[in-house]
Write an enzyme that holds these catalytic residues in place. Structure first.
Site, PDB file in Angstrom:
ATOM      1  CB  CYS A 128      -0.962  -0.019   1.189  1.00  0.00           C
ATOM      2  SG  CYS A 128      -2.092  -1.433   1.157  1.00  0.00           S
TER       3      CYS A 128
ATOM      4  CE  LYS B 214      -7.407  -1.945   4.763  1.00  0.00           C
ATOM      5  NZ  LYS B 214      -7.067  -1.304   3.482  1.00  0.00           N
TER       6      LYS B 214
ATOM      7  NE  ARG C  88      -2.965  -5.133   1.770  1.00  0.00           N
ATOM      8  CZ  ARG C  88      -2.494  -5.296   0.546  1.00  0.00           C
ATOM      9  NH1 ARG C  88      -1.213  -5.096   0.293  1.00  0.00           N
ATOM     10  NH2 ARG C  88      -3.282  -5.683  -0.437  1.00  0.00           N
TER      11      ARG C  88
ATOM     12  CE  LYS D 129     -11.354  -2.990   4.047  1.00  0.00           C
ATOM     13  NZ  LYS D 129     -10.800  -2.397   2.842  1.00  0.00           N
TER      14      LYS D 129
ATOM     15  CB  SER E 118     -14.306  -9.511   0.125  1.00  0.00           C
ATOM     16  OG  SER E 118     -13.068  -9.690   0.797  1.00  0.00           O
TER      17      SER E 118
ATOM     18  CE1 TYR F   3     -17.181  -4.977  -2.268  1.00  0.00           C
ATOM     19  CE2 TYR F   3     -17.150  -6.111  -0.143  1.00  0.00           C
ATOM     20  CZ  TYR F   3     -16.498  -5.389  -1.129  1.00  0.00           C
ATOM     21  OH  TYR F   3     -15.175  -5.075  -0.972  1.00  0.00           O
TER      22      TYR F   3
END
Ligand code: PBG
Length: 331
Positions: free
Chosen positions: A134, A205, A226, A257, A283, A322
């Site tokens: 990132c 996050k 990450r 998140k 997701s 979503y």
């Protein structure tokens, strides 16, 4: 008065007797304006590509973005967040700050398609870098090899968000979890004349396995973790501090998140901040509900509505999901 069948002091069931009564005393409500729809745009494809573990979610070719935005608008969606999947990758993700790069083009297309739609720019580098991290990697060889250089990344992020604002983004949403990203972005936007553009920070996050389906779909070349910038799922105190730091730096909206596994974190931030608070149902959360529904073991609509209510009850004011389009049929 003594009674062998002792009743409780207060009868809670009195307000649960009829539908009208239950609705009268309901504490938490869902509205279409709570929801933000993520849209993925991929370079180099000519037809929508299905994401296998996420039924009904697609990566769209740029040429279809305008129609996708209009369809969402017609359904009642009023806010979208754009993710680009680039074929113009390099070491630093320079396509994100190129005038005619994918990030700028997506924003222009979406705003032109429906000027009243709130267009949020997800601001990161991972879909634009060859290594998939990132941000910019440290040049020094040694233990910092393959680690993201925080401050070098901030400089590029400043260029990226100014470009996004120039392209017409209504809100900037940095998701890279770099230290100081909110101050850096606020400063860059203000200098460029965008004092009116708000920042929604991915302020807390986590480094989460719930991103699995997304990574499978768009990040297939990314092999690392990450963990040096995203948060340890074990840390609640740090989670609060991270979000409060972003508030202090000037974030207009904070975020947690992923969602469902972090309701305690949402509630804690809600209790300590007066900023609007967003949650991202990611997701893996979506894929698990879809898989459960496909297996016939849960009621999809009931589970989704209950989950959305849980986010709001815990303190979220906005929900990135979503399911945003589908929710128009359900709320
Ligand atoms: C990275 C990014 C992530 C997602 C979107 N952009 C997280 C990650 O890969 O670390 C995940 C979205 C999802 O799982 O729904 N900036």
């Amino acid at each position: 008065m003594s009674n062998s069948l002792a009743t409780p002091d207060f009868r809670f069931r009195r307000l649960r007797r009829t539908t009208a009564l239950r609705e009268l005393v309901r504490e938490t409500h869902l509205r279409m304006t709570d929801f933000i729809l993520p849209i993925f745009v991929e370079e180099g494809i000519s037809e929508p590509v299905a994401i296998k573990s996420m039924p009904d979610v697609f990566r769209y070719p740029e040429a279809q973005l305008a129609a996708v935005v209009q369809r969402a608008w017609d359904k009642g969606v009023r806010a979208i967040i754009l993710f680009g999947v680039s074929t113009h990758k390099d070491e630093i993700g320079s396509d994100t700050f190129a005038k005619d790069g994918l990030l700028a083009r997506m924003i222009r297309i979406a705003k032109t398609a429906q000027p009243d739609m709130l267009v949020i720019s997800d601001n990161c580098f991972c879909e634009y870098t060859t290594h998939g991290h990132c941000g910019v990697l440290h040049k020094i060889i040694g233990d910092k090899q393959n680690d993201v250089d925080n401050d070098a990344t901030l400089k590029n992020l400043q260029k990226q968000v100014v470009l996004a604002a120039q392209a017409g983004a209504d809100m900037i949403a940095p998701s890279g979890m770099m230290d100081g990203m909110i101050s850096a972005i606020r400063q860059a936007l203000d200098i460029a004349g965008f004092t009116h553009i708000p920042i929604m920070s991915y302020s807390t996050k986590f480094a989460s396995a719930f991103y699995g389906p997304f990574r499978d779909a768009v990040d297939s070349t990314f092999k690392g973790t990450r963990n040096t910038y995203q948060m340890d799922p074990a840390n609640a105190r740090e989670a609060l501090a991270e979000s409060l730091q972003d508030e202090a730096e000037g974030a207009d909206i904070l975020m947690v998140k992923p969602g469902l596994a972090y309701l305690d974190v949402l509630a804690e931030i809600r209790a300590h901040s007066s900023r609007p608070l967003a949650v991202y149902q990611v997701s893996g959360e979506y894929a698990m509900i879809k898989a459960g529904a496909a297996a016939g073991v849960i009621d999809e609509k009931a589970i989704v509505l209950e989950t959305m209510i849980a986010f709001k009850r815990a303190g979220a004011n906005l929900i990135i999901t979503y399911y945003a389009e589908k929710l128009a049929d359900w709320v």
